[in-house]
Write a protein that holds these residues in place. Structure first.
Motif, PDB file in Angstrom:
ATOM      1  N   SER A 257       0.836  -1.196   0.000  1.00  0.00           N
ATOM      2  CA  SER A 257       0.000   0.000   0.000  1.00  0.00           C
ATOM      3  C   SER A 257       0.873   1.249   0.000  1.00  0.00           C
ATOM      4  N   PRO A 258       1.653   1.455  -1.054  1.00  0.00           N
ATOM      5  CA  PRO A 258       2.511   2.634  -1.080  1.00  0.00           C
ATOM      6  C   PRO A 258       1.687   3.912  -1.140  1.00  0.00           C
ATOM      7  N   ALA A 259       2.223   4.960  -0.542  1.00  0.00           N
ATOM      8  CA  ALA A 259       1.550   6.259  -0.524  1.00  0.00           C
ATOM      9  C   ALA A 259       1.751   6.976  -1.851  1.00  0.00           C
ATOM     10  N   PRO A 260       0.815   7.842  -2.241  1.00  0.00           N
ATOM     11  CA  PRO A 260       1.049   8.707  -3.404  1.00  0.00           C
ATOM     12  C   PRO A 260       2.272   9.585  -3.160  1.00  0.00           C
ATOM     13  N   VAL A 261       2.987   9.893  -4.229  1.00  0.00           N
ATOM     14  CA  VAL A 261       4.234  10.649  -4.127  1.00  0.00           C
ATOM     15  C   VAL A 261       4.104  11.977  -4.870  1.00  0.00           C
ATOM     16  N   VAL A 262       4.628  13.028  -4.251  1.00  0.00           N
ATOM     17  CA  VAL A 262       4.717  14.344  -4.876  1.00  0.00           C
ATOM     18  C   VAL A 262       6.184  14.614  -5.189  1.00  0.00           C
ATOM     19  N   SER A 263       6.484  14.964  -6.439  1.00  0.00           N
ATOM     20  CA  SER A 263       7.858  15.277  -6.836  1.00  0.00           C
ATOM     21  C   SER A 263       7.932  16.696  -7.380  1.00  0.00           C
ATOM     22  N   VAL A 264       9.001  17.391  -7.005  1.00  0.00           N
ATOM     23  CA  VAL A 264       9.239  18.747  -7.482  1.00  0.00           C
ATOM     24  C   VAL A 264      10.640  18.810  -8.074  1.00  0.00           C
ATOM     25  N   ALA A 265      10.736  19.299  -9.312  1.00  0.00           N
ATOM     26  CA  ALA A 265      12.037  19.457  -9.968  1.00  0.00           C
ATOM     27  C   ALA A 265      11.871  20.408 -11.160  1.00  0.00           C
ATOM     28  N   PRO A 266      12.869  21.232 -11.446  1.00  0.00           N
ATOM     29  CA  PRO A 266      14.046  21.406 -10.589  1.00  0.00           C
ATOM     30  C   PRO A 266      13.826  22.459  -9.513  1.00  0.00           C
ATOM     31  N   LEU A 267      14.309  22.167  -8.336  1.00  0.00           N
ATOM     32  CA  LEU A 267      14.455  23.157  -7.290  1.00  0.00           C
ATOM     33  C   LEU A 267      15.860  23.731  -7.446  1.00  0.00           C
ATOM     34  N   THR A 268      15.951  25.035  -7.595  1.00  0.00           N
ATOM     35  CA  THR A 268      17.242  25.671  -7.850  1.00  0.00           C
ATOM     36  C   THR A 268      17.720  26.399  -6.599  1.00  0.00           C
TER      37      THR A 268
ATOM     38  N   PRO B 153       6.310  11.526   0.137  1.00  0.00           N
ATOM     39  CA  PRO B 153       4.949  10.990   0.231  1.00  0.00           C
ATOM     40  C   PRO B 153       3.947  12.119   0.453  1.00  0.00           C
ATOM     41  N   ALA B 154       2.791  11.991  -0.154  1.00  0.00           N
ATOM     42  CA  ALA B 154       1.773  13.033  -0.042  1.00  0.00           C
ATOM     43  C   ALA B 154       1.132  13.058   1.339  1.00  0.00           C
ATOM     44  N   THR B 155       1.298  11.976   2.105  1.00  0.00           N
ATOM     45  CA  THR B 155       0.712  11.896   3.440  1.00  0.00           C
ATOM     46  C   THR B 155       1.785  11.490   4.443  1.00  0.00           C
ATOM     47  N   GLY B 156       1.441  11.603   5.726  1.00  0.00           N
ATOM     48  CA  GLY B 156       2.354  11.175   6.777  1.00  0.00           C
ATOM     49  C   GLY B 156       3.097  12.332   7.419  1.00  0.00           C
ATOM     50  N   HIS B 157       3.600  12.096   8.623  1.00  0.00           N
ATOM     51  CA  HIS B 157       4.327  13.095   9.384  1.00  0.00           C
ATOM     52  C   HIS B 157       5.614  12.487   9.943  1.00  0.00           C
ATOM     53  N   ARG B 158       6.473  13.353  10.447  1.00  0.00           N
ATOM     54  CA  ARG B 158       7.785  12.942  10.964  1.00  0.00           C
ATOM     55  C   ARG B 158       8.524  12.095   9.943  1.00  0.00           C
ATOM     56  N   LEU B 159       8.546  12.587   8.716  1.00  0.00           N
ATOM     57  CA  LEU B 159       9.125  11.841   7.598  1.00  0.00           C
ATOM     58  C   LEU B 159      10.647  11.969   7.610  1.00  0.00           C
ATOM     59  N   PRO B 160      11.385  10.854   7.591  1.00  0.00           N
ATOM     60  CA  PRO B 160      12.842  10.913   7.521  1.00  0.00           C
ATOM     61  C   PRO B 160      13.313  11.318   6.132  1.00  0.00           C
ATOM     62  N   VAL B 161      14.575  11.728   6.052  1.00  0.00           N
ATOM     63  CA  VAL B 161      15.152  12.272   4.821  1.00  0.00           C
ATOM     64  C   VAL B 161      16.261  11.351   4.329  1.00  0.00           C
ATOM     65  N   VAL B 162      16.304  11.151   3.002  1.00  0.00           N
ATOM     66  CA  VAL B 162      17.417  10.455   2.362  1.00  0.00           C
ATOM     67  C   VAL B 162      17.988  11.370   1.287  1.00  0.00           C
ATOM     68  N   LEU B 163      19.267  11.734   1.430  1.00  0.00           N
ATOM     69  CA  LEU B 163      19.971  12.464   0.381  1.00  0.00           C
ATOM     70  C   LEU B 163      20.612  11.444  -0.546  1.00  0.00           C
ATOM     71  N   PHE B 164      20.343  11.565  -1.862  1.00  0.00           N
ATOM     72  CA  PHE B 164      20.838  10.564  -2.813  1.00  0.00           C
ATOM     73  C   PHE B 164      21.819  11.208  -3.793  1.00  0.00           C
ATOM     74  N   SER B 165      23.014  10.615  -3.888  1.00  0.00           N
ATOM     75  CA  SER B 165      24.069  11.100  -4.781  1.00  0.00           C
ATOM     76  C   SER B 165      24.209  10.168  -5.980  1.00  0.00           C
ATOM     77  N   HIS B 166      24.064  10.736  -7.184  1.00  0.00           N
ATOM     78  CA  HIS B 166      24.079   9.920  -8.401  1.00  0.00           C
ATOM     79  C   HIS B 166      25.494   9.523  -8.813  1.00  0.00           C
ATOM     80  N   GLY B 167      25.573   8.546  -9.703  1.00  0.00           N
ATOM     81  CA  GLY B 167      26.841   8.113 -10.262  1.00  0.00           C
ATOM     82  C   GLY B 167      27.375   9.093 -11.292  1.00  0.00           C
ATOM     83  N   TYR B 168      28.597   8.833 -11.760  1.00  0.00           N
ATOM     84  CA  TYR B 168      29.276   9.735 -12.696  1.00  0.00           C
ATOM     85  C   TYR B 168      28.432   9.976 -13.949  1.00  0.00           C
ATOM     86  N   GLY B 169      28.209  11.254 -14.253  1.00  0.00           N
ATOM     87  CA  GLY B 169      27.532  11.633 -15.478  1.00  0.00           C
ATOM     88  C   GLY B 169      26.022  11.670 -15.400  1.00  0.00           C
ATOM     89  N   TRP B 170      25.435  11.063 -14.387  1.00  0.00           N
ATOM     90  CA  TRP B 170      23.981  11.004 -14.313  1.00  0.00           C
ATOM     91  C   TRP B 170      23.444  12.271 -13.662  1.00  0.00           C
TER      92      TRP B 170
END
Length: 309
Positions: free
Chosen positions: A10-21, A38-55
Motif C-alpha cells: 500500500s505505497p503512498a502517493p508521491v509528490v515530486s518537485v524538480a528542478p528546485l534551484t 509521500p503526499a501523506t504522513g508526518h515525521r518523515l525521515p530524509v534520504v539524500l541521494f548522490s548519483h553516479g558519474y555523469g547522471w
C-alpha cells in the motif's frame, strides 16, 4: 515510538518537485535538486541521494520512487559531473568536483528548510533528526565522506574529515574500493581522489555489491566493491547480489545504456532490503531489518547473501 508505514503493498502517493534551484556562492552553477516525498504522513525521515558519474537528479526512479512511496523524503542533487550540465574537461573545477559533490550534500543539509518549503504540503512534516545518505558508484564514495571515509593523499595521509553528525546512516551502492595499487594506471592518473580510507567510516551503513561487477578502473575483481564493508568499523551490513553488475539489475533505470544486467527481480530485492535497512537505521524501534535479515532462502538459487558486523 515512531514507525514508518510497513505496508509495502500500500505505497503512498508521491509528490515530486524538480528542478528546485538553490544558489551556491562559489560553485559556478546553481544546485539543481529533485525532491520526492509521500503526499501523506508526518515525521518523515530524509534520504539524500548522490548519483553516479555523469547522471543526474532525474535517474534512479526505481529506488527513489519506491522509498518516497514508503515514507521517505528523497532529495537528489545534480552534481557538476552530470552530462546534463556539459561542463568541459578544461573547466578549472574538475579536479575538485569530488569535493564539490560532498559540499552539495552538506549545502542541502544546511538548507533543508528550502527543500521542505519547495514541496506543496510538506512544511512541518519532515523529521530533520532522521537523515540518511545513499549513493551509487561515484555517488557512493561521495556519501561515504559524510559517513567518515577520507581521501588519502599521495603520501598516504588522510585528508580533511568531511563527516557530518547530522547523518545517522548510509546506503553505499556499488561503491568503489581502495586506491593505490588497486587502480589501473588510467584511474590513478585521472582520478587521484579514488584513494579512500574507510578506517574512520564509523556511521552505520549498508554496503551493496554485485559479484559480477568488474570495474575498468581497478585491477581487482568484484570484491573491490566490498572494501567499504570489510575495511570499515561496524556496525555495517553487506548485501551481495549474485549475478549483478554495476547497475545492480537496473536501479538507475532499466532503459539506461549503463544497465548491462537488467533484472527486475534483483531491483525489487534491492528496493525491499534497502527500505527495510533505512527504516530500522532511522528508527531503532523498527524491526524491519531484523526481520529481513532472518529470512531463510526461498530458493535453491538465491539472489543474494547478507552478512553483518
Amino acid at each position: 515510538m515512531r514507525h514508518l508505514d510497513k505496508r509495502a503493498d500500500s505505497p503512498a502517493p508521491v509528490v515530486s518537485v524538480a528542478p528546485l534551484t538553490l544558489p551556491v556562492p562559489g560553485r559556478g552553477d546553481d544546485l539543481q535538486v529533485k525532491v520526492s516525498a509521500p503526499a501523506t504522513g508526518h515525521r518523515l525521515p530524509v534520504v539524500l541521494f548522490s548519483h553516479g558519474y555523469g547522471w543526474s537528479m532525474n535517474a534512479y526512479a526505481p529506488l527513489v520512487d519506491h522509498w518516497a512511496a514508503r515514507g521517505f523524503v528523497v532529495v537528489q542533487p545534480t552534481h557538476l559531473d552530470s552530462r546534463t550540465l556539459n561542463i568541459p574537461p578544461e573547466d578549472p573545477r574538475h579536479p575538485e568536483i569530488w569535493r564539490i559533490r560532498v559540499a552539495d550534500l552538506t549545502h542541502l543539509l544546511d538548507h533543508l528548510d528550502l527543500v521542505e518549503n519547495a514541496v506543496p504540503g510538506l512544511v512541518g512534516r519532515v523529521d530533520r533528526d532522521r537523515v540518511a545518505v545513499a549513493g551509487h558508484s561515484w555517488g557512493g564514495q561521495t556519501v561515504s565522506m559524510l559517513l567518515g571515509a577520507r581521501v588519502l593523499d599521495a603520501a598516504g595521509v588522510p585528508g580533511e574529515d568531511l563527516s557530518d553528525p547530522r547523518v545517522t546512516a548510509g546506503v553505499l551502492l556499488a561503491t568503489t574500493g581502495t586506491g593505490g595499487a588497486d587502480l589501473t594506471p588510467f584511474a590513478a592518473e585521472h582520478f587521484p581522489f579514488m584513494n579512500p580510507t574507510f578506517a574512520g567510516m564509523s556511521t552505520p551503513a549498508l554496503v551493496v555489491a554485485g559479484d559480477r561487477d568488474q570495474s575498468a578502473l581497478s585491477v581487482r575483481g568484484p570484491d573491490w566493491f566490498t572494501d567499504p564493508y570489510h575495511l570499515s568499523p561496524g556496525p555495517k551490513s553487506l548485501l551481495t547480489l549474485f549475478g549483478a553488475e554495476h547497475g545492480l539489475g537496473g536501479i538507475a533505470g532499466p532503459l539506461l545504456a549503463e544497465t548491462t544486467d537488467e533484472n527486475p527481480a534483483r531491483v525489487a530485492l534491492v528496493q525491499r532490503l534497502t527500505t527495510a535497512y533505512l527504516r530500522s537505521a532511522l528508527d531503532p524501534a523498527d524491526d524491519s531489518w531484523a526481520t529481513v535479515s532472518a529470512e531463510p532462502p526461498t530458493s535453491p538459487n538465491p539472489l543474494h547473501h547478507l552478512e553483518s558486523k
